[in-house]
Scaffold this active site. Structure first.
Site, PDB file in Angstrom:
ATOM      1  CG  ASP A  96      36.569  37.019  37.954  1.00  0.00           C
ATOM      2  OD1 ASP A  96      37.726  37.218  37.560  1.00  0.00           O
ATOM      3  OD2 ASP A  96      35.749  37.941  38.185  1.00  0.00           O
TER       4      ASP A  96
ATOM      5  CG  ASP B  14      52.032  33.803  43.382  1.00  0.00           C
ATOM      6  OD1 ASP B  14      53.281  33.793  43.510  1.00  0.00           O
ATOM      7  OD2 ASP B  14      51.245  33.793  44.341  1.00  0.00           O
TER       8      ASP B  14
ATOM      9  CB  THR C 284      37.590  48.408  33.506  1.00  0.00           C
ATOM     10  OG1 THR C 284      36.954  47.651  34.516  1.00  0.00           O
ATOM     11  CG2 THR C 284      37.614  47.619  32.215  1.00  0.00           C
TER      12      THR C 284
HETATM   13  O1  C5P Z   1      26.394  43.463  38.120  1.00  0.00           O
HETATM   14  P1  C5P Z   1      27.290  43.665  36.938  1.00  0.00           P
HETATM   15  O2  C5P Z   1      26.651  43.282  35.620  1.00  0.00           O
HETATM   16  O3  C5P Z   1      27.913  45.045  36.907  1.00  0.00           O
HETATM   17  O4  C5P Z   1      28.450  42.603  37.185  1.00  0.00           O
HETATM   18  C1  C5P Z   1      29.586  42.553  36.367  1.00  0.00           C
HETATM   19  C2  C5P Z   1      30.559  41.549  36.915  1.00  0.00           C
HETATM   20  O5  C5P Z   1      31.755  41.648  36.152  1.00  0.00           O
HETATM   21  C3  C5P Z   1      30.955  41.760  38.358  1.00  0.00           C
HETATM   22  O6  C5P Z   1      31.242  40.489  38.925  1.00  0.00           O
HETATM   23  C4  C5P Z   1      32.209  42.589  38.269  1.00  0.00           C
HETATM   24  O7  C5P Z   1      33.067  42.389  39.343  1.00  0.00           O
HETATM   25  C5  C5P Z   1      32.837  42.019  36.996  1.00  0.00           C
HETATM   26  N1  C5P Z   1      33.744  42.941  36.331  1.00  0.00           N
HETATM   27  C6  C5P Z   1      33.376  44.207  35.935  1.00  0.00           C
HETATM   28  N2  C5P Z   1      34.275  45.013  35.308  1.00  0.00           N
HETATM   29  C7  C5P Z   1      35.489  44.571  35.064  1.00  0.00           C
HETATM   30  C8  C5P Z   1      35.890  43.308  35.448  1.00  0.00           C
HETATM   31  C9  C5P Z   1      34.968  42.497  36.085  1.00  0.00           C
HETATM   32  O8  C5P Z   1      32.233  44.615  36.131  1.00  0.00           O
HETATM   33  N3  C5P Z   1      36.310  45.346  34.424  1.00  0.00           N
END
Ligand code: C5P
Length: 242
Positions: A62, A67, A126
């Site tokens: 991820d 770029d 988001t």
């Molecule tokens: O701990 P949690 O379930 O919230 O982790 C969700 C993962 O998804 C984290 O690595 C976070 O950075 C990623 N993420 C997110 N929301 C997004 C994009 C990525 O929570 N919109």
């Protein structure tokens, strides 16, 4: 591993190689893949991806590349060589950037051949609101930009997008059934929200049309992480047809 487990991606949001290895040993065989993000990759580099691959598990890298087309395409080729199962770019990099990436990956590893990674686009983060977009000169609302960028990604040959659970329906409508949707912001009904605001349960996210769920803290902060993962998988299994 069954089809529900394959759809669960554990977010390896840790800052050391040893911790990452501990989580992979604990959850290997229970989740479909491990997500390595910017923090862990910047700290540990490709070795952490190799460690996960050496244990036979899949990696979602991820790093959200954004770029010039050549740079993104060449970074993508390195991700492919590392053996990652999925990686992502920002759709805001534009159609030429995504199409070039797809073309270069196709040359090394054509669609449908083993080892071909899933190429995923991020539409609008988001964390961005309509105000964030206005500040950078985009006058269209997030709700219009998300399906627009998802369609651009699909037309460029990308395999899917990352989206919040609330956006899944819109994207399914815009892009049809054969386009992968990867969804963070998922919380089992009894889990803490942490800093996630608009969440869905694993079952709701799958029923809304998500293909893969990225889940971190509901597993990592549980008293028994393996049991928490198993509980999530059970809920996913119940939501999947047949
Ligand atoms: O701990 P949690 O379930 O919230 O982790 C969700 C993962 O998804 C984290 O690595 C976070 O950075 C990623 N993420 C997110 N929301 C997004 C994009 C990525 O929570 N919109």
């Amino acid at each position: 591993m069954d089809k529900a487990q394959r759809r669960l991606i554990f977010a390896l949001d840790v800052d050391s190689f040893e911790e990452a290895r501990g989580w992979v040993d604990r959850l290997d065989g229970q989740v479909g893949a491990f997500k390595v993000g910017k923090q862990l990759f910047t700290r540990c580099g490709p070795d952490v991806v190799r460690m996960i691959r050496d244990r036979g598990a899949d990696v979602f890298l991820d790093l959200k590349y954004h770029d010039i087309p050549n740079t993104v395409a060449m970074a993508g080729i390195e991700a492919l060589r590392l053996g990652v199962w999925m990686f992502n770019v920002h759709a805001l990099g534009g159609p030429e950037m995504m199409a070039r990436l797809v073309a270069e990956v196709d040359k090394v590893c054509p669609r449908g051949t083993p080892g071909r990674p899933l190429l995923i686009a991020v539409t609008i983060l988001t964390s961005s609101t309509d105000d964030t977009l206005r500040a950078i000169g985009i006058d269209r609302p997030v709700g219009e930009m998300v399906p627009r960028l998802a369609r651009l990604a699909q037309q460029a040959g990308m395999d899917g997008v990352v989206a919040s659970p609330q956006e899944v329906g819109l994207i399914r409508q815009a892009c049809g059934p054969d386009f992968a949707i990867v969804t963070p912001g998922v919380r089992p009904a009894d889990a803490a929200l942490d800093d996630q605001k608009r969440v869905m349960t694993p079952g709701e996210a799958l029923r809304a049309g998500a293909d893969y769920l990225v889940i971190g803290r509901p597993i990592s902060a549980a008293a028994d992480p393996a049991a928490a993962a198993a509980g999530i998988v059970a809920e996913m299994r119940a939501a999947l047809p047949g």
